[in-house]
Scaffold this motif. Structure first.
Motif, mmCIF file in Angstrom:
data_model
loop_
_atom_site.group_PDB
_atom_site.id
_atom_site.type_symbol
_atom_site.label_atom_id
_atom_site.label_comp_id
_atom_site.label_asym_id
_atom_site.label_seq_id
_atom_site.Cartn_x
_atom_site.Cartn_y
_atom_site.Cartn_z
ATOM 1 N N PRO A 8 8.405 -5.688 18.540
ATOM 2 C CA PRO A 8 7.759 -6.981 18.272
ATOM 3 C C PRO A 8 6.260 -6.923 18.547
ATOM 4 O O PRO A 8 5.813 -6.238 19.485
ATOM 5 N N SER A 9 5.485 -7.629 17.739
ATOM 6 C CA SER A 9 4.029 -7.666 17.929
ATOM 7 C C SER A 9 3.452 -8.758 17.041
ATOM 8 O O SER A 9 4.179 -9.476 16.346
ATOM 9 N N LYS A 10 2.142 -8.875 17.071
ATOM 10 C CA LYS A 10 1.420 -9.759 16.161
ATOM 11 C C LYS A 10 0.376 -8.942 15.425
ATOM 12 O O LYS A 10 -0.264 -8.063 16.019
ATOM 13 N N LEU A 11 0.188 -9.232 14.145
ATOM 14 C CA LEU A 11 -0.842 -8.559 13.371
ATOM 15 C C LEU A 11 -2.063 -9.459 13.290
ATOM 16 O O LEU A 11 -1.973 -10.609 12.845
ATOM 17 N N CYS A 12 -3.203 -8.952 13.748
ATOM 18 C CA CYS A 12 -4.444 -9.724 13.747
ATOM 19 C C CYS A 12 -5.588 -8.818 13.315
ATOM 20 O O CYS A 12 -5.745 -7.700 13.839
ATOM 21 N N GLY A 13 -6.392 -9.275 12.367
ATOM 22 C CA GLY A 13 -7.525 -8.488 11.921
ATOM 23 C C GLY A 13 -7.735 -8.605 10.431
ATOM 24 O O GLY A 13 -7.174 -9.489 9.768
ATOM 25 N N SER A 14 -8.554 -7.718 9.898
ATOM 26 C CA SER A 14 -8.905 -7.724 8.480
ATOM 27 C C SER A 14 -8.231 -6.558 7.766
ATOM 28 O O SER A 14 -8.181 -5.448 8.304
ATOM 29 N N VAL A 15 -7.732 -6.823 6.566
ATOM 30 C CA VAL A 15 -7.160 -5.769 5.733
ATOM 31 C C VAL A 15 -7.738 -5.892 4.330
ATOM 32 O O VAL A 15 -8.067 -6.983 3.867
ATOM 33 N N THR A 16 -7.890 -4.765 3.690
ATOM 34 C CA THR A 16 -8.243 -4.735 2.269
ATOM 35 C C THR A 16 -7.010 -4.252 1.521
ATOM 36 O O THR A 16 -6.532 -3.134 1.772
ATOM 37 N N VAL A 17 -6.482 -5.094 0.661
ATOM 38 C CA VAL A 17 -5.233 -4.740 -0.009
ATOM 39 C C VAL A 17 -5.481 -3.612 -1.002
ATOM 40 O O VAL A 17 -6.582 -3.460 -1.542
ATOM 41 N N PRO A 18 -4.470 -2.787 -1.242
ATOM 42 C CA PRO A 18 -4.631 -1.702 -2.215
ATOM 43 C C PRO A 18 -4.776 -2.244 -3.623
ATOM 44 O O PRO A 18 -4.468 -3.409 -3.896
ATOM 45 N N PRO A 19 -5.249 -1.414 -4.537
ATOM 46 C CA PRO A 19 -5.361 -1.847 -5.930
ATOM 47 C C PRO A 19 -3.990 -2.178 -6.506
ATOM 48 O O PRO A 19 -2.968 -1.642 -6.087
ATOM 49 N N SER A 20 -3.998 -3.062 -7.476
ATOM 50 C CA SER A 20 -2.752 -3.474 -8.109
ATOM 51 C C SER A 20 -2.137 -2.325 -8.894
ATOM 52 O O SER A 20 -2.730 -1.812 -9.848
ATOM 53 N N LYS A 21 -0.929 -1.952 -8.518
ATOM 54 C CA LYS A 21 -0.198 -0.917 -9.246
ATOM 55 C C LYS A 21 0.116 -1.406 -10.657
ATOM 56 O O LYS A 21 0.055 -0.638 -11.623
ATOM 57 N N SER A 22 0.442 -2.693 -10.787
ATOM 58 C CA SER A 22 0.774 -3.242 -12.105
ATOM 59 C C SER A 22 -0.413 -3.156 -13.057
ATOM 60 O O SER A 22 -0.269 -2.778 -14.221
ATOM 61 N N VAL A 23 -1.601 -3.522 -12.554
ATOM 62 C CA VAL A 23 -2.803 -3.445 -13.388
ATOM 63 C C VAL A 23 -3.127 -1.992 -13.712
ATOM 64 O O VAL A 23 -3.461 -1.647 -14.854
ATOM 65 N N ALA A 24 -3.024 -1.116 -12.715
ATOM 66 C CA ALA A 24 -3.386 0.289 -12.919
ATOM 67 C C ALA A 24 -2.506 0.956 -13.962
ATOM 68 O O ALA A 24 -2.999 1.691 -14.830
#
Length: 419
Positions: A8-24
């Motif tokens: 168990p934990s909490k996620l806190c911070g900034s993330v940059t999502v990966p590029p869209s596989k569907s678009v790619a």
């Protein structure tokens, strides 16, 4: 066998999502169908991407990879014959079948995992009357010969959007006009909007009409430089993590994206999370969550993570319109039902969905990831609110779409030990 032991934990911070596989997928195929060199930037490595790029190389397209940039040179002639391993990528398989038939290429298509058993009946019914010769014993391997001719292509709208996208990619190449007519209402409309948007960017024009699309023939794809936008379906996992008590800023998303899964932001607001845009950054933080009703017909890929969230929301969540999830990398309705039941959640399967009564915390247990990337990631998010550690099998399956998922998960506070 790989597994993730998640505390168990909490996620806190900034993330940059990966590029869209569907678009790619769509942009790379459009580039390959153009005559010239295209530069596709912001492409993440994944097993599905390797399947599409490998298929193109087998077909004689020149592919050069430079970190997150793909150079596609299709100025040469495609091979007349090819044998293509689509790995486990349904998009690669279903996009290529009508394209190969339109180009008159003789090909044998194979696959791995569950892909050989995923249905192809839609193409087996609608392509042979228009000139394609398809030989199969019910799945893969599939042999393609002959060549498509223009005409009216009829198919249901409540099937995987991959079939419709395959036709939209192929029919502009034919020597005459065609029409796609849907016999039932369209589901996963967002994915078709995405296809039409990428096609337009590569110079292809298709007219939406009542009950389908008119596709002019004799069109030519145009090479171009193209940047792939961030993936809303992957962002949904971090939206869920924030909603379950974290505090996350998500970078790399387009507010005006044609991706249907952008609906995830509105859904998490409905659950009760604090979700808002700060400039071009989407922020989400935890709040008391309550069960909601969800029609998933247009957003099937979100169902595993929505189910994981509902398992920890007060009250009852009802998810409908998701029958097609039984034909994905796993039967995702069955997979989530078995896993969440093991973790102490009251959950009932329906033919097209789930009924989930949430609990404050999950019970400890070992659950099967079914070698399904979305199931594994959804269970890792649910495990944030476990009473003790959760063990998830097949953790390595996240490589199919998001190889760095657990790395990012741990970077912002997660406690996942992947073995």
């Amino acid at each position: 066998m790989s597994q993730a032991i998640v505390a168990p934990s909490k996620l806190c911070g900034s993330v940059t999502v990966p590029p869209s596989k569907s678009v790619a997928h769509r942009a790379i195929l459009c580039a390959a169908l153009a005559r010239g060199i295209s530069r596709i930037t912001h492409v993440a490595d994944s097993e599905d991407m390797r399947a599409t790029l490998g298929a193109l190389e087998e077909l004689g397209v020149q592919v050069q990879r430079e970190e997150n940039v793909i150079l596609i040179d299709s100025s040469g002639k495609w091979e007349d014959e090819a044998e293509i391993d689509c790995l486990e990528s349904g998009s690669t398989l279903r996009f290529l079948i009508p394209v190969l038939a339109a180009l008159g290429i003789s090909a044998k298509l194979t696959g791995q995992g569950r892909l050989p058993y995923r249905p192809l009946n839609t193409y087996l019914e609608c392509l042979p009357p228009h000139g394609a010769i398809l030989k199969t014993h019910g799945g893969l391997p599939l042999e393609i010969d002959g060549g498509l001719i223009p005409g009216e292509y009829e198919l249901p709208g409540n099937i995987s959007s991959q079939f419709i996208t395959g036709l939209l990619l192929a029919l502009p190449l034919l020597p005459g006009d065609s029409r796609i007519r849907l016999t039932t209402p369209l589901e996963s409309a967002g994915y078709i909007d995405l296809t039409l948007s990428v096609l337009h960017d590569f110079g292809i024009h298709i007219r939406s009409v009542e009950g389908g699309w008119e596709v002019p023939g004799w069109q030519q794809y145009q090479p171009r430089d193209y940047t792939v936008e961030g993936d809303w379906s992957q962002a949904a996992f971090f939206l869920a993590a924030g909603a379950l008590g974290g505090d996350i800023s998500i970078h790399g998303l387009r507010r005006d994206s044609a991706q249907g899964d952008r609906e995830s932001a509105a859904l998490y607001k409905r659950f009760g999370a604090q979700v808002e845009w700060q400039g071009e950054v989407l922020t989400v933080s935890g709040a008391p969550l309550c069960g909601i009703e969800i029609d998933a017909a247009q957003i099937p890929d979100l169902v595993p993570v929505l189910a994981a969230t509902a398992a920890l929301a007060k009250g009852r969540t009802v998810i409908t319109g998701a029958a097609r999830l039984r034909l994905k990398e796993s039967d995702r309705l069955e997979a989530m039902t078995k896993a969440l039941t093991t973790l102490g959640v009251a959950i009932t399967q329906k033919p097209d969905g789930l009924v989930i009564d949430g609990v404050p915390k999950l019970s400890p247990g070992t659950v099967d990831g079914y070698n399904d990337h979305r199931v594994v990631m959804a269970l890792a998010i649910a495990a944030l609110r476990g009473s003790h550690s959760t063990v998830i099998t097949d953790a390595i399956s996240v490589a199919k779409s998001y190889p760095d998922f657990f790395k990012e998960y741990n970077r912002i506070g997660g406690k996942a030990n992947v073995i």
